[in-house]
Write a protein that holds these residues in place. Sequence first.
Motif, PDB file in Angstrom:
ATOM      1  N   ASN A 153       0.828  -1.194   0.000  1.00  0.00           N
ATOM      2  CA  ASN A 153       0.000   0.000   0.000  1.00  0.00           C
ATOM      3  C   ASN A 153       0.870   1.254   0.000  1.00  0.00           C
ATOM      4  O   ASN A 153       0.613   2.217  -0.731  1.00  0.00           O
ATOM      5  N   GLU A 154       1.921   1.226   0.808  1.00  0.00           N
ATOM      6  CA  GLU A 154       2.826   2.370   0.878  1.00  0.00           C
ATOM      7  C   GLU A 154       3.572   2.573  -0.440  1.00  0.00           C
ATOM      8  O   GLU A 154       3.788   3.708  -0.877  1.00  0.00           O
ATOM      9  N   MET A 155       3.953   1.489  -1.086  1.00  0.00           N
ATOM     10  CA  MET A 155       4.663   1.587  -2.354  1.00  0.00           C
ATOM     11  C   MET A 155       3.761   2.139  -3.458  1.00  0.00           C
ATOM     12  O   MET A 155       4.203   2.928  -4.297  1.00  0.00           O
ATOM     13  N   LEU A 156       2.501   1.736  -3.451  1.00  0.00           N
ATOM     14  CA  LEU A 156       1.573   2.205  -4.482  1.00  0.00           C
ATOM     15  C   LEU A 156       1.214   3.679  -4.322  1.00  0.00           C
ATOM     16  O   LEU A 156       0.681   4.294  -5.256  1.00  0.00           O
ATOM     17  N   LEU A 157       1.495   4.243  -3.155  1.00  0.00           N
ATOM     18  CA  LEU A 157       1.110   5.629  -2.877  1.00  0.00           C
ATOM     19  C   LEU A 157       2.315   6.503  -2.533  1.00  0.00           C
ATOM     20  O   LEU A 157       2.163   7.547  -1.899  1.00  0.00           O
ATOM     21  N   THR A 158       3.507   6.109  -2.969  1.00  0.00           N
ATOM     22  CA  THR A 158       4.740   6.800  -2.581  1.00  0.00           C
ATOM     23  C   THR A 158       4.694   8.287  -2.901  1.00  0.00           C
ATOM     24  O   THR A 158       4.976   9.141  -2.046  1.00  0.00           O
ATOM     25  N   TYR A 159       4.350   8.634  -4.129  1.00  0.00           N
ATOM     26  CA  TYR A 159       4.375  10.035  -4.547  1.00  0.00           C
ATOM     27  C   TYR A 159       3.158  10.793  -4.043  1.00  0.00           C
ATOM     28  O   TYR A 159       3.260  11.937  -3.604  1.00  0.00           O
TER      29      TYR A 159
END
Length: 301
Positions: A184-190
């Motif tokens: 989840n964190e990787m998909l929303l990094t930016y």
Amino acid sequence: MSAASEPTQSDAVHESALRDPSERPIFALSVACNFLLMGLAIALLFYQPAWLKSHPLLNKEFVFLRVLAITALVGIPFLVLNRNRRESSVRGNSVRLSARQFPEIYAILHDHCRRLRMAKIPELFITGSSIAPYSRTFSSWRENYIVLHQVIFDIDDRKTLDVISFTLAHELGAIRLNQTTVWNEMLLTYVSAIKWFRNPLERARTYSRDRYGAALSPTGFRGLLINAVGRRLMNHVNLEAYLAEERRYGGFWSSLNVFFEAKPQVFVRLRRLHDAGYRYKPPEEYTPPEQSATVKAGGPP
């Protein structure tokens, strides 16, 4: 630690309707926006418009954006390291709860997990410095854990057990809905780095977690009220007058806050729960669940 027993038919919580309807579409839009920003970041690494050279001020900003893009791309592999570093920091600055440490609080968490059929109970900590009030949920490479801020407790912690019950249920919602996972964190990094893009999803997820709070702790209304007035003044609030104000609250300016504030107003959270079918129940002396045999036997040390 594993949950002690299966829930009975009467107290089992059915989670299919606990996710707020707005969360999935907002999440999908956020992920799409994140990939768009990622593509822009990659483009900034390899392409610089020639006309920028004749505009020193814009060129300076472009260089800054390029540095940000490189930092974000390089930082993705270090997400796991940062999550484990954060867990270590929380452990070093908190007290871990168990059957022998604040047993009444731990029994509430244990009972919530039983009703949700959770195979593993997340670790629970109380801190005075690791988070801002009142609670947060995190994940490391190995496990999920919940952190409560000490200001939520009264000197006699039994006086705020209803608040704690709602808060724990609220945070369990983040775990059950996979809001703290590494993917989840990787998909929303930016997106997570830009407040205007981040806030709508944060608010939708708060509504989902509130449903878990209301489902598992229906008398825990003060778990929301504490966000409006704080722990010390909760018992002095005229609830009828307060709820009457909630019914009058709304309008353009309250809706505009979706882009400015990650945390929804308490009135908005109450209304979303009411619209979802949850009804206000008068506060009463909270009766904590009995400690199960597994908890009484010792649980984690």
